[in-house]
Design an enzyme around this catalytic site. Structure first.
Site, mmCIF file in Angstrom:
data_model
loop_
_atom_site.group_PDB
_atom_site.id
_atom_site.type_symbol
_atom_site.label_atom_id
_atom_site.label_comp_id
_atom_site.label_asym_id
_atom_site.label_seq_id
_atom_site.Cartn_x
_atom_site.Cartn_y
_atom_site.Cartn_z
ATOM 1 C CG ASP A 206 66.878 39.270 44.081
ATOM 2 O OD1 ASP A 206 65.924 38.745 44.679
ATOM 3 O OD2 ASP A 206 67.785 38.618 43.527
ATOM 4 C CG ASP B 207 65.068 35.519 47.841
ATOM 5 O OD1 ASP B 207 65.804 34.925 47.047
ATOM 6 O OD2 ASP B 207 65.137 35.383 49.076
ATOM 7 C CD GLU C 158 64.487 31.436 44.852
ATOM 8 O OE1 GLU C 158 65.513 30.752 44.811
ATOM 9 O OE2 GLU C 158 64.218 32.198 45.805
ATOM 10 C CG HIS D 238 72.341 33.912 43.098
ATOM 11 N ND1 HIS D 238 71.110 33.880 42.481
ATOM 12 C CD2 HIS D 238 72.091 34.029 44.419
ATOM 13 C CE1 HIS D 238 70.165 33.983 43.390
ATOM 14 N NE2 HIS D 238 70.731 34.080 44.575
ATOM 15 C CG ASP D 239 70.699 30.453 45.071
ATOM 16 O OD1 ASP D 239 71.532 31.133 45.692
ATOM 17 O OD2 ASP D 239 69.473 30.685 45.072
HETATM 18 O O1 TEU Z 1 67.121 31.019 47.455
HETATM 19 C C1 TEU Z 1 66.150 30.179 48.011
HETATM 20 C C2 TEU Z 1 66.605 28.870 48.419
HETATM 21 O O2 TEU Z 1 65.790 28.097 48.860
HETATM 22 C C3 TEU Z 1 68.047 28.546 48.299
HETATM 23 O O3 TEU Z 1 68.621 28.731 49.516
HETATM 24 C C4 TEU Z 1 68.234 27.209 47.807
HETATM 25 O O4 TEU Z 1 67.618 26.264 48.602
HETATM 26 C C5 TEU Z 1 69.666 26.856 47.757
HETATM 27 O O5 TEU Z 1 70.403 27.996 47.526
HETATM 28 C C6 TEU Z 1 69.917 25.914 46.646
HETATM 29 O O6 TEU Z 1 71.254 25.864 46.432
HETATM 30 C C7 TEU Z 1 66.969 32.382 47.572
HETATM 31 C C8 TEU Z 1 68.185 33.072 47.011
HETATM 32 O O7 TEU Z 1 68.265 32.806 45.648
HETATM 33 C C9 TEU Z 1 69.398 32.644 47.792
HETATM 34 O O8 TEU Z 1 70.577 33.160 47.261
HETATM 35 C C10 TEU Z 1 69.208 33.090 49.203
HETATM 36 O O9 TEU Z 1 70.258 32.596 49.997
HETATM 37 C C11 TEU Z 1 67.890 32.614 49.792
HETATM 38 O O10 TEU Z 1 66.795 32.791 48.921
HETATM 39 C C12 TEU Z 1 67.570 33.395 51.026
HETATM 40 O O11 TEU Z 1 67.236 34.707 50.687
#
Ligand code: TEU
Ligand code: CA
Length: 549
Positions: free
Chosen positions: A102, A203, A245, A318-319
């Site tokens: 990542d 990311d 992403e 994971h989000d």
């Molecule tokens: O996620 C990007 C992001 O925009 C997320 O915060 C998203 O809006 C939200 O999680 C939706 O549920 C990336 C990573 O995948 C996330 O885990 C990180 O928190 C974020 O970037 C910051 O690095």
């Protein structure tokens, strides 16, 4: 003949995402670690995946579970050492598994040496690694909001300036305008690539071209210049998989990233389907999924990239909440619907991604009290919405549907204490359903969800049709049924999926006759394409075309 397109290893492989904190603990401290991952490589090899996307394992104060990095060239102590990391890369390689790291370079941690120096001294060379603007305690530079709630500007009293952070205030944004910073990042990427990793998941990469003074955050004017520069400085001449992403990507924008001629990335994660069950821009404002919309959005992505781009395919990360709980039925038809999502996604064109636990049908993990919540995004939302007058019940409903902890509860390995994840106290509660839903049970049941995933991965290896075949949406079905064909070198396969818990009827005789059942989540040996579909029934069949067609 059509254009000859160079075929790449990452187009026929399947990627498995590991969230290290929750995968496997090896020393009883309740936190997953690198040695734990190494122990589970045989399991992943048996599943058949060809690459692991490892969520961040770098040194971090864990304000956002590793997405706030304080040293890009060190391993988080809780996860192990650099020797463990080298061993993981080597052991994975032995099993033909590539490691994708990542890359979190939109921001660093505020505890990164660069930011510490930058904050200490306005004249430090590191000051310009970040984004600072003048202001007063009462007046911030503008009204851009943080994605995690509140303003994106944080006041620094000592210097009388604000710094910019699109995520938490412990995640200051890096200033990509600064060439010295960019070079530093490329250098860091090369160090990792030289170690033998096979690429990066990048990311929120669509944010690095931001121009905060003009209110531009995503898709900034220099974004693609930076990525092309990065490619030349790091990826060129190496056989990497890179996936960006990009929450804001349209199909046109996705081609800018992934057209091989442009030399930027292999592919991007697009999120258009992910936003379909929310009202407007707020994921917490729930709306029921419209199945027709889902079909149209995914089909658009299937059709529009052509040879100028490549899709990534995913339901989970994971989000995001667990797909079987989100758009399937995690009670009566958990097994059927989980298999349906596997069959559907893995028969589309693109590189499929599996998020840990998806392959055994892990479900969301309900919470009844704010105290059970770990995730910073949810916590910030709670204070924000309480202030705005939402009730506790309303807030919990949103969190149970969409909260990120749903995906982050520990991996369920077996039915022993803590699901075999740890012998200690897990950092986040284990889903109480682990006695029923776990890897060991899945491996022991030849009809389990696991074997559907395993079979889909195997089919992709054996059949170029699944990798290269043209996609065509079948429109002659009810809205609730998702059906499409893939065609390659004169052969056509048909995927049919009843996305509901009630029966549906299809009549697709004009598409031909069934020559062979490739896979069926009801284990049917024969299927007709003029038939009633069982709840969440999904299958793939090979067709013999009608002579007239
Ligand atoms: O996620 C990007 C992001 O925009 C997320 O915060 C998203 O809006 C939200 O999680 C939706 O549920 C990336 C990573 O995948 C996330 O885990 C990180 O928190 C974020 O970037 C910051 O690095
Ligand atoms: Ca541990």
């Amino acid at each position: 003949m059509g254009i000859v397109v160079e075929k790449r290893w990452w187009q026929s492989t399947v990627v498995y995402q590991i969230y290290p904190r929750s995968f496997q603990d090896s020393n009883g401290d309740g936190i997953g670690d690198l040695s734990g991952i190494i122990k589970r490589l045989d399991y992943l090899q048996n599943l058949g995946i060809g690459a692991i996307w490892l969520s961040p394992v770098y040194q971090s104060p864990n304000d956002d579970n590793g997405y706030d990095i304080s040293d890009y060239l060190a391993i988080m102590e809780e996860f192990g050492t650099m020797d463990d990391m080298d061993l993981l890369i080597a052991e994975a390689k032995k099993r033909d598994i590539a490691i994708i790291m990542d890359l979190v370079v939109n921001h660093s941690s505020d505890e990164h040496r660069w930011f510490v120096e930058a904050k200490k001294d306005k004249n430090s060379p590191y000051r310009d690694y970040y984004i600072w603007r003048d202001g007063t305690p009462e007046q911030c530079p503008n009204d851009i909001g943080s994605i995690f709630g509140g303003s994106a500007w944080e006041y620094d009293e000592a210097s009388g300036q604000y710094y910019f952070h699109l995520f938490s205030k412990k995640q200051p944004d890096l200033n990509w305008e600064n060439e010295v910073l960019r070079k530093e990042i490329y250098h860091m990427m090369n160090s990792w690539l030289d170690k033998g990793i096979a690429g990066f998941r990048m990311d929120v990469i669509d944010l690095i071209g931001k121009v905060p003074d003009e209110h531009i955050t995503g898709n900034g004017p220099k974004l693609h210049d930076y990525l092309q520069e990065m490619h030349q400085a790091t990826l060129k001449g190496r056989d990497t998989l890179t996936v960006g992403e990009t929450w804001g990507a349209t199909t046109e924008v996705a081609k800018l990233y992934s057209d091989p001629k442009r030399e930027e990335l292999s592919m991007v994660f697009q999120f258009e389907h992910i936003g379909l069950d929310q009202k407007g821009f707020e994921k917490w404002d729930l709306k029921e999924l419209d199945l027709l919309e889902l079909k149209l959005v995914l089909s658009k992505w299937q059709s529009e990239l052509g040879n100028e781009g490549w899709n990534s395919l995913f339901w989970n990360n994971h989000d995001l909440p667990r797909i079987v709980s989100r758009w399937g039925d995690d009670k009566t038809f958990r097994v059927e619907s989980a298999k349906l999502f596997a069959i559907l996604l893995h028969s589309m064109k693109g590189t499929p991604y599996i998020y840990q636990g998806e392959e055994i049908g892990m479900t969301n993990c309900p919470v009844t009290d704010f105290s059970e919540i770990d995730d910073i995004e949810s916590k910030n939302m709670i204070s924000d919405r309480l202030e705005k007058g939402y009730t506790k019940e309303e807030i919990l409903t949103s969190i149970n549907a969409k909260g990120r902890d749903n995906a982050r509860t520990p991996m369920q390995w077996d039915d022993t204490a803590n699901a075999g994840f740890t012998t200690g106290t897990p950092w986040l509660h284990v889903n109480p359903n682990y006695k029923e839903i776990n890897v060991q049970a899945a491996l022991n049941d030849k009809n389990s969800i696991f074997y559907t995933y395993q079979k889909m991965i195997q089919l992709r290896k054996e059949h170029d049709l699944l990798v290269w075949g043209e996609y065509h949406l079948v429109e002659e079905v009810p809205d609730e049924v998702f059906a499409f064909t893939r065609t390659y070198q004169g052969e056509t396969w048909l995927t049919v999926a009843n996305m509901t818990g009630v029966s549906q009827t299809i009549d697709l005789q004009e598409y031909g006759k069934v020559a062979e059942v490739i896979i069926s989540n009801y284990n049917f040996d024969t299927v007709s394409i003029v038939k009633g579909l069982e709840p969440y029934e999904a299958f793939i069949v090979k067709l013999i075309k009608n002579k007239s067609k």
